[in-house]
Design an enzyme around this catalytic site. Structure first.
Site, PDB file in Angstrom:
ATOM      1  N   ARG A  47       0.844  -1.195   0.000  1.00  0.00           N
ATOM      2  CA  ARG A  47       0.000   0.000   0.000  1.00  0.00           C
ATOM      3  C   ARG A  47       0.882   1.248   0.000  1.00  0.00           C
ATOM      4  O   ARG A  47       2.038   1.231   0.389  1.00  0.00           O
ATOM      5  CB  ARG A  47      -0.936   0.014   1.196  1.00  0.00           C
ATOM      6  N   ASP A  53       0.836   9.606   7.739  1.00  0.00           N
ATOM      7  CA  ASP A  53       1.803   8.585   8.146  1.00  0.00           C
ATOM      8  C   ASP A  53       1.954   8.538   9.667  1.00  0.00           C
ATOM      9  O   ASP A  53       2.058   9.565  10.332  1.00  0.00           O
ATOM     10  CB  ASP A  53       3.170   8.874   7.520  1.00  0.00           C
ATOM     11  N   HIS A  54       1.984   7.329  10.195  1.00  0.00           N
ATOM     12  CA  HIS A  54       2.282   7.059  11.610  1.00  0.00           C
ATOM     13  C   HIS A  54       1.301   7.718  12.577  1.00  0.00           C
ATOM     14  O   HIS A  54       1.668   8.069  13.693  1.00  0.00           O
ATOM     15  CB  HIS A  54       3.713   7.491  11.951  1.00  0.00           C
ATOM     16  N   GLY A 151       8.640   1.630   2.861  1.00  0.00           N
ATOM     17  CA  GLY A 151       7.467   2.355   3.319  1.00  0.00           C
ATOM     18  C   GLY A 151       6.184   1.966   2.616  1.00  0.00           C
ATOM     19  O   GLY A 151       5.204   2.714   2.641  1.00  0.00           O
ATOM     20  N   SER A 153       4.759  -1.169   3.117  1.00  0.00           N
ATOM     21  CA  SER A 153       4.126  -2.229   3.919  1.00  0.00           C
ATOM     22  C   SER A 153       4.344  -3.628   3.364  1.00  0.00           C
ATOM     23  O   SER A 153       3.409  -4.423   3.240  1.00  0.00           O
ATOM     24  CB  SER A 153       2.624  -1.952   4.099  1.00  0.00           C
ATOM     25  N   SER A 154       5.598  -3.933   3.062  1.00  0.00           N
ATOM     26  CA  SER A 154       5.912  -5.288   2.594  1.00  0.00           C
ATOM     27  C   SER A 154       5.617  -6.320   3.672  1.00  0.00           C
ATOM     28  O   SER A 154       5.147  -7.426   3.373  1.00  0.00           O
ATOM     29  CB  SER A 154       7.377  -5.376   2.161  1.00  0.00           C
ATOM     30  N   ASP A 199      -2.201  -0.481   7.348  1.00  0.00           N
ATOM     31  CA  ASP A 199      -1.516  -1.301   6.349  1.00  0.00           C
ATOM     32  C   ASP A 199      -2.350  -2.513   5.965  1.00  0.00           C
ATOM     33  O   ASP A 199      -2.530  -2.821   4.779  1.00  0.00           O
ATOM     34  CB  ASP A 199      -0.155  -1.758   6.878  1.00  0.00           C
TER      35      ASP A 199
END
Length: 214
Positions: A47, A53-54, A151, A153-154, A199
């Site tokens: 994604r 973010d965060h 960044g 989301s693997s 994610d």
């Protein structure tokens, strides 16, 4: 809404390179597990997040979308007492054997198997909710083109694909997107990763050319 199945790869905007990836996965699986058949494939995309973010784990809204880059797995289901995971990138992701009776994560052993064990833990809990107490053995070969550490989301894509594979291997065919999201949101907590669900939700519920307000 239930998890969909596919008969071809037309959901990819660019089919040819992904067909090559699936071919590579099949060949690697056959090399790793000669004589074993592939029962099914599992897949989960990465994604990208446009806004926020965060902050999802602090209960603020975010705006992600799923991307074409994904994690795929060729899966064999069997009656052994173990799960064997392999990867087309065997140099960086070594073959790992996981006993079904012991999915405990060894924090001193930094391995991609720990992330699979995260999936195994939450999948076991869900399967017990559904009355499944004896798990099937599995053999898997993974391939991913979500950049590690990029960044995108693997790790979430890997955990979602792994969870989906485990649940499907154990006979559950009516898993909903809501349930898959619910159980995978906490999966990476078992390796100490603070995730708030963005994610996993984007990976499970993302649709082509659409953003998700979460």
């Amino acid at each position: 809404m239930s998890i969909s199945t596919v008969d071809d790869l037309s959901f990819y905007s660019n089919v040819e390179p992904n067909q090559q990836r699936f071919t590579e996965v099949v060949k690697t699986f056959q090399t790793n597990f000669p004589g074993d058949d592939i029962t099914f494939f599992a897949r989960s995309p990465g994604r990208v997040n446009l806004i926020g973010d965060h902050i999802d784990y602090n209960f603020f809204p975010v705006l992600p979308m799923a991307i074409a880059n994904d994690v795929i797995a060729a899966v064999n289901v069997n009656s052994t007492n173990e799960i064997i995971i392999t990867n087309t990138d065997s140099k960086d992701f070594l073959k790992e054997v996981i006993a079904l009776r012991n999915s405990q994560i060894d924090q001193e052993h930094h391995s991609w198997a720990n992330y699979f064990k995260c999936a195994l833990i939450v999948a076991k809990q869900y399967l017990e909710e559904r009355g499944v107490t004896s798990l099937k053995g599995m053999k898997l070969t993974f391939n991913g083109n979500v950049p590690t550490g990029g960044g995108l989301s693997s790790s979430a894509a890997f955990c979602v694909a792994s969870t989906l594979a485990i649940i499907r291997a154990n006979g559950i065919t009516d898993l909903t997107k809501q349930d898959l999201t619910r159980i995978t949101v906490v999966s990476e907590h078992y390796v100490g990763v603070n995730t708030g669900g963005m994610d996993q939700c984007a990976s499970v519920c993302g649709e082509p050319d659409k953003l998700l307000l979460i």
